[in-house]
Design an enzyme around this catalytic site. Structure first.
Site, PDB file in Angstrom:
ATOM      1  N   LYS A 181       0.837  -1.197   0.000  1.00 54.78           N
ATOM      2  CA  LYS A 181       0.000   0.000   0.000  1.00 54.78           C
ATOM      3  C   LYS A 181       0.875   1.251   0.000  1.00 54.78           C
ATOM      4  CE  LYS A 181      -3.850  -2.454   2.079  1.00 54.78           C
ATOM      5  NZ  LYS A 181      -4.545  -2.940   3.251  1.00 54.78           N
ATOM      6  N   GLN A 200      -5.169  -1.925   9.612  1.00 55.04           N
ATOM      7  CA  GLN A 200      -5.035  -3.213   8.918  1.00 55.04           C
ATOM      8  C   GLN A 200      -5.745  -4.309   9.709  1.00 55.04           C
ATOM      9  OE1 GLN A 200      -3.638  -3.692   5.821  1.00 55.04           O
ATOM     10  NE2 GLN A 200      -4.412  -5.769   5.999  1.00 55.04           N
ATOM     11  N   ASP A 226     -11.226   2.756   4.107  1.00 61.33           N
ATOM     12  CA  ASP A 226     -11.569   1.330   3.996  1.00 61.33           C
ATOM     13  C   ASP A 226     -13.089   1.148   3.889  1.00 61.33           C
ATOM     14  OD1 ASP A 226     -10.067  -0.891   3.668  1.00 61.33           O
ATOM     15  OD2 ASP A 226      -9.699  -1.278   5.800  1.00 61.33           O
TER      16      ASP A 226
END
Ligand code: NAD
Length: 302
Positions: free
Chosen positions: A68, A112, A135
């Site tokens: 990322k 994460q 997200d």
């Protein structure tokens, strides 16, 4: 992995040996990342910052986060990685996320997943403001998706939509079966496919569904988001259907998807490779979301 035995399409897309158009996620990711970089430069190169929070030392999570940051740099974005030991504790993780939420120099926050056992992930997500929720997992972002309001949408489902759009796979009035009903992938993807303007007729299949072959074999679009190697066989696929593989299983032979690629590519009209399909698109859409988040925060013009 390449499957270069059939002539490419007029758009330069590779075809599989069986003639299906390969929906190449690496290629589309590169196109999107380069468009994002161009957009940022054209806006006078403002600082657009993605912050990730990584708790613990899970190797795949470390790899995802590294990727990322690598792609964020290619898109001309700044990125920050907060790394905490697995035993950092709920309070410390919440302090870090709250600080990122309050920091005007941070535009997107990604925690994460999964957090190590024992953490309350929902409590952490609640601290992420909707405008920084790259997200798309917070209740507000999910609620906006359900209500058809503008907002940030989960990166993996958005990546699937981008793959379908890029390859002009028709959706209006077409039948789509999404296998998997998670908050992360299956449910938001089903909503996106059924949304006004996309207009597919969507069936959500899951672990209690009966006769998956019967559910899938009339579908124009089949998406596997389960994590069961080879779940989707040629018998599930109507000739010419678009088949998207989201599932990831790590086996001794390497990463394997939900789709039995060799068999299905001989029947499908479009198919994603695994790896190299939906995975890179998840990262591309994370960066797309980060740019959207920066716009929502006034860093770039809307
Ligand atoms: P999850 O475990 O939360 O959900 C799996 C879903 O599959 C559940 O809804 C369950 O009902 C359904 N299911 C289980 N067995 C089934 C069966 N036999 N038939 C039909 N449905 C069944 O997982 P998730 O977070 O949604 O992820 C799904 C898969 O996608 C995993 O393999 C994950 O690693 C992968 N994934 C890939 C990406 C990517 O970028 N490609 C991103 C996120 C997740």
């Amino acid at each position: 992995m390449t499957y270069p035995t059939a002539p490419p399409t007029s758009q330069g897309d590779e075809r599989t040996p069986g003639g299906a158009i390969l929906m190449d996620g690496n290629r589309l990711r590169d196109e999107i990342v380069s468009e994002l970089a161009t957009t940022i430069v054209a806006a006078g190169s403002p600082s657009v910052c993605l912050a990730t929070v990584l708790v613990g030392d899970d190797a795949p999570s470390q790899r995802y986060v590294r990727n990322k940051h690598l792609q964020a740099a290619k898109a001309g974005m700044v990125s920050r990685n907060e790394v905490l030991p697995a035993d950092a504790g709920q309070t410390r993780v919440e302090q870090i996320v709250s600080a990122l939420a309050a920091d005007p120099n941070v535009h997107g926050i990604l925690v994460q997943s999964p957090l190590p056992a024992g953490y309350d992930e929902e409590a952490v997500l609640r601290l992420i403001p909707a405008v920084k929720d790259v997200d798309g997992l917070t209740s507000e972002s999910m609620g906006r998706l359900v209500r058809g309001l503008p907002g940030l949408v989960g990166c993996t489902p958005l990546g699937v939509m981008r793959l379908l759009e890029r390859h002009a796979v028709p959706t209006r009035g077409r039948r789509a079966v999404v296998i998997g009903r998670s908050m992360l992938v299956g449910l938001p993807l089903s909503l996106l496919l059924a949304r006004k303007g996309v207009d597919a007729t969507v069936t959500i299949a899951h672990s209690r569904s009966v006769d998956l072959v019967d559910l899938c074999r009339d579908a124009d679009i089949v998406v596997g988001a389960v994590g069961q190697p080879g779940l989707i066989t040629a018998a599930h696929v109507k000739p010419g259907a678009a088949v998207v593989d989201v599932g990831i299983s790590r086996t001794e032979a390497g990463i394997v998807g939900d789709v039995d690629f060799d068999a299905v590519q001989a029947v499908a009209g479009h198919i994603t490779p695994m790896p190299g399909g939906t995975g890179p698109m998840t990262i591309a859409c994370l960066l797309e979301n980060t740019l959207t988040a920066a716009r929502l925060q006034g860093v770039l013009p809307a």
